[in-house]
Motif scaffolding. Structure first.
Motif, mmCIF file in Angstrom:
data_model
loop_
_atom_site.group_PDB
_atom_site.id
_atom_site.type_symbol
_atom_site.label_atom_id
_atom_site.label_comp_id
_atom_site.label_asym_id
_atom_site.label_seq_id
_atom_site.Cartn_x
_atom_site.Cartn_y
_atom_site.Cartn_z
ATOM 1 N N GLU A 102 0.827 -1.211 0.000
ATOM 2 C CA GLU A 102 0.000 0.000 0.000
ATOM 3 C C GLU A 102 0.862 1.262 0.000
ATOM 4 O O GLU A 102 0.551 2.244 -0.649
ATOM 5 N N ARG A 103 1.992 1.216 0.729
ATOM 6 C CA ARG A 103 2.872 2.379 0.833
ATOM 7 C C ARG A 103 3.547 2.707 -0.491
ATOM 8 O O ARG A 103 3.712 3.865 -0.843
ATOM 9 N N ILE A 104 3.932 1.697 -1.255
ATOM 10 C CA ILE A 104 4.704 1.973 -2.470
ATOM 11 C C ILE A 104 3.905 1.889 -3.759
ATOM 12 O O ILE A 104 4.412 2.243 -4.814
ATOM 13 N N ALA A 105 2.660 1.439 -3.686
ATOM 14 C CA ALA A 105 1.874 1.214 -4.901
ATOM 15 C C ALA A 105 1.804 2.457 -5.796
ATOM 16 O O ALA A 105 1.975 2.359 -7.012
ATOM 17 N N GLY A 106 1.557 3.610 -5.220
ATOM 18 C CA GLY A 106 1.433 4.826 -6.014
ATOM 19 C C GLY A 106 2.735 5.245 -6.675
ATOM 20 O O GLY A 106 2.735 5.776 -7.790
ATOM 21 N N ASP A 107 3.848 4.987 -6.013
ATOM 22 C CA ASP A 107 5.146 5.397 -6.546
ATOM 23 C C ASP A 107 5.755 4.388 -7.514
ATOM 24 O O ASP A 107 6.657 4.725 -8.275
ATOM 25 N N PHE A 108 5.271 3.150 -7.471
ATOM 26 C CA PHE A 108 5.863 2.099 -8.289
ATOM 27 C C PHE A 108 5.805 2.435 -9.772
ATOM 28 O O PHE A 108 6.815 2.403 -10.475
ATOM 29 N N ARG A 109 4.639 2.768 -10.262
ATOM 30 C CA ARG A 109 4.473 3.066 -11.694
ATOM 31 C C ARG A 109 5.274 4.307 -12.081
ATOM 32 O O ARG A 109 5.878 4.348 -13.152
ATOM 33 N N LYS A 110 5.290 5.313 -11.237
ATOM 34 C CA LYS A 110 6.065 6.530 -11.516
ATOM 35 C C LYS A 110 7.550 6.204 -11.645
ATOM 36 O O LYS A 110 8.222 6.709 -12.546
ATOM 37 N N ALA A 111 8.060 5.380 -10.742
ATOM 38 C CA ALA A 111 9.478 5.002 -10.778
ATOM 39 C C ALA A 111 9.778 4.172 -12.025
ATOM 40 O O ALA A 111 10.824 4.328 -12.658
ATOM 41 N N GLN A 112 8.859 3.305 -12.381
ATOM 42 C CA GLN A 112 9.016 2.475 -13.582
ATOM 43 C C GLN A 112 9.077 3.359 -14.832
ATOM 44 O O GLN A 112 9.942 3.180 -15.686
ATOM 45 N N ILE A 113 8.197 4.321 -14.927
ATOM 46 C CA ILE A 113 8.176 5.236 -16.077
ATOM 47 C C ILE A 113 9.434 6.097 -16.094
ATOM 48 O O ILE A 113 9.995 6.360 -17.167
ATOM 49 N N ALA A 114 9.921 6.504 -14.931
ATOM 50 C CA ALA A 114 11.156 7.302 -14.861
ATOM 51 C C ALA A 114 12.336 6.513 -15.429
ATOM 52 O O ALA A 114 13.167 7.068 -16.159
ATOM 53 N N VAL A 115 12.403 5.220 -15.138
ATOM 54 C CA VAL A 115 13.474 4.372 -15.684
ATOM 55 C C VAL A 115 13.347 4.279 -17.198
ATOM 56 O O VAL A 115 14.334 4.441 -17.929
ATOM 57 N N ILE A 116 12.139 4.056 -17.682
ATOM 58 C CA ILE A 116 11.913 3.932 -19.128
ATOM 59 C C ILE A 116 12.295 5.229 -19.845
ATOM 60 O O ILE A 116 12.995 5.209 -20.858
ATOM 61 N N ASN A 117 11.847 6.360 -19.319
ATOM 62 C CA ASN A 117 12.163 7.653 -19.942
ATOM 63 C C ASN A 117 13.651 7.970 -19.897
ATOM 64 O O ASN A 117 14.221 8.484 -20.869
#
Length: 123
Positions: free
Chosen positions: A35-50
């Motif tokens: 629950e704590r990291i769910a919101g940040d997970f996708r953002k971090a994933q997209i940051a790596v891709i970009n």
């Protein structure tokens, strides 16, 4: 005995990292609060891709450093600060190797739980 499923918002796992000889060199104990990291997970994933795309387009030291930082932050989100430092040492500061070698675990274990949590949150 029946297969048991425990309702929880935590992922607890031991992840073993092997040396070239096949012996365990590092064991990382994870306790992830989904629950704590769910919101940040996708953002971090997209940051790596970009960052990866930008580094491929312009292979400057600055772009490569940004890519490395994005990888470290993504790994830190899953593995935590202390474990990330252990992994950086284990992988001899080779961030891309660290990402590629941890991705099967991240997707097999963490990603499934995190995506399910995001889906429930969207409903």
């Amino acid at each position: 005995m029946a297969y048991q499923i425990k309702k929880t918002n935590r992922i607890t796992e031991d992840v073993e990292f092997l040396g070239e000889n096949g012996e365990v060199e590092l064991t990382v104990k994870l306790d992830i609060d989904v629950e704590r990291i769910a919101g940040d997970f996708r953002k971090a994933q997209i940051a790596v891709i970009n960052a990866e795309k930008a580094a491929k387009e312009k292979q400057t030291d600055e772009m490569l450093e940004t890519y490395g930082k994005a990888i470290v932050e993504f790994i830190r989100l899953i593995f935590g600060d202390e474990n990330t430092q252990k992994l950086i040492k284990y992988f001899d500061n080779r961030y891309i190797d660290m990402l590629f070698q941890t991705m099967p675990f991240i997707y097999a274990v963490s990603y499934t739980h995190l995506r399910a949590h995001e889906t429930c949150a969207d409903l």
